[in-house]
Design a protein around this motif. Sequence first.
Motif, PDB file in Angstrom:
ATOM      1  N   ASP A 234       1.239   7.582  -4.649  1.00 29.56           N
ATOM      2  CA  ASP A 234       0.593   6.306  -4.963  1.00 29.56           C
ATOM      3  C   ASP A 234      -0.874   6.318  -4.536  1.00 29.56           C
ATOM      4  O   ASP A 234      -1.176   6.482  -3.355  1.00 29.56           O
TER       5      ASP A 234
ATOM      6  N   HIS B 168     -14.529   4.358  -2.780  1.00 32.92           N
ATOM      7  CA  HIS B 168     -13.919   3.080  -2.427  1.00 32.92           C
ATOM      8  C   HIS B 168     -13.836   2.936  -0.901  1.00 32.92           C
ATOM      9  O   HIS B 168     -14.228   1.916  -0.348  1.00 32.92           O
TER      10      HIS B 168
ATOM     11  N   THR C  28      -3.003   3.778  -4.513  1.00 29.70           N
ATOM     12  CA  THR C  28      -3.533   2.448  -4.239  1.00 29.70           C
ATOM     13  C   THR C  28      -3.965   2.287  -2.785  1.00 29.70           C
ATOM     14  O   THR C  28      -3.405   2.885  -1.868  1.00 29.70           O
ATOM     15  N   CYS C  29      -4.951   1.426  -2.600  1.00 28.24           N
ATOM     16  CA  CYS C  29      -5.476   1.096  -1.280  1.00 28.24           C
ATOM     17  C   CYS C  29      -4.540   0.080  -0.622  1.00 28.24           C
ATOM     18  O   CYS C  29      -4.192  -0.924  -1.246  1.00 28.24           O
TER      19      CYS C  29
ATOM     20  N   CYS D 118      -6.615  -3.586  -0.420  1.00 29.51           N
ATOM     21  CA  CYS D 118      -6.962  -4.411  -1.587  1.00 29.51           C
ATOM     22  C   CYS D 118      -6.118  -4.091  -2.819  1.00 29.51           C
ATOM     23  O   CYS D 118      -6.272  -4.733  -3.843  1.00 29.51           O
ATOM     24  N   HIS D 119      -5.289  -3.078  -2.731  1.00 32.40           N
ATOM     25  CA  HIS D 119      -4.398  -2.650  -3.824  1.00 32.40           C
ATOM     26  C   HIS D 119      -5.150  -2.108  -5.034  1.00 32.40           C
ATOM     27  O   HIS D 119      -4.598  -2.018  -6.111  1.00 32.40           O
ATOM     28  N   GLY D 120      -6.434  -1.739  -4.855  1.00 33.50           N
ATOM     29  CA  GLY D 120      -7.177  -1.043  -5.897  1.00 33.50           C
ATOM     30  C   GLY D 120      -6.925   0.456  -5.746  1.00 33.50           C
ATOM     31  O   GLY D 120      -6.148   0.893  -4.903  1.00 33.50           O
ATOM     32  N   ARG D 121      -7.616   1.252  -6.543  1.00 37.03           N
ATOM     33  CA  ARG D 121      -7.470   2.713  -6.464  1.00 37.03           C
ATOM     34  C   ARG D 121      -8.332   3.218  -5.310  1.00 37.03           C
ATOM     35  O   ARG D 121      -9.545   3.009  -5.280  1.00 37.03           O
ATOM     36  N   GLN D 122      -7.730   3.876  -4.339  1.00 43.17           N
ATOM     37  CA  GLN D 122      -8.435   4.311  -3.139  1.00 43.17           C
ATOM     38  C   GLN D 122      -9.060   5.684  -3.341  1.00 43.17           C
ATOM     39  O   GLN D 122      -8.428   6.714  -3.177  1.00 43.17           O
ATOM     40  N   THR D 123     -10.332   5.683  -3.725  1.00 42.22           N
ATOM     41  CA  THR D 123     -11.101   6.913  -3.867  1.00 42.22           C
ATOM     42  C   THR D 123     -12.005   7.056  -2.646  1.00 42.22           C
ATOM     43  O   THR D 123     -12.110   6.135  -1.823  1.00 42.22           O
TER      44      THR D 123
END
Length: 102
Positions: free
Chosen positions: A76, A90, A78-79, A82-87
């Motif tokens: 997964d 980010h 996700t962050c 914040c539940h966004g994509r954790q790059t």
Amino acid sequence: MVIDEVRQREDVRRIQKAVQQSQHGQWTNWDFAMQRSLTWKDIWQMAPLSISFLIRSVYDLLPSNANLVRWGKKDDPTCPLCHGRQTTEHVLSVVYLSVTHK
């Protein structure tokens, strides 16, 4: 029908390659990153772990959730905050924002 099938497979291959190539230069799109000029004197005075972190962050090699998914270590991307994509971008942006808005 054979030609259409070959074209479709080739299109899929091109799209996959384009996605991979965009990840290689992704760090160049950090429009909101703080600009900083490092001199050789600054680099020589840094701790080895700081230099390692700096290099790994520039080349997007830090273990963000998105990279862990790409490397097959996690499922997964996700962050957890914040539940966004954790790059890498980010994570560093969230850290920067939390430090500057205190």
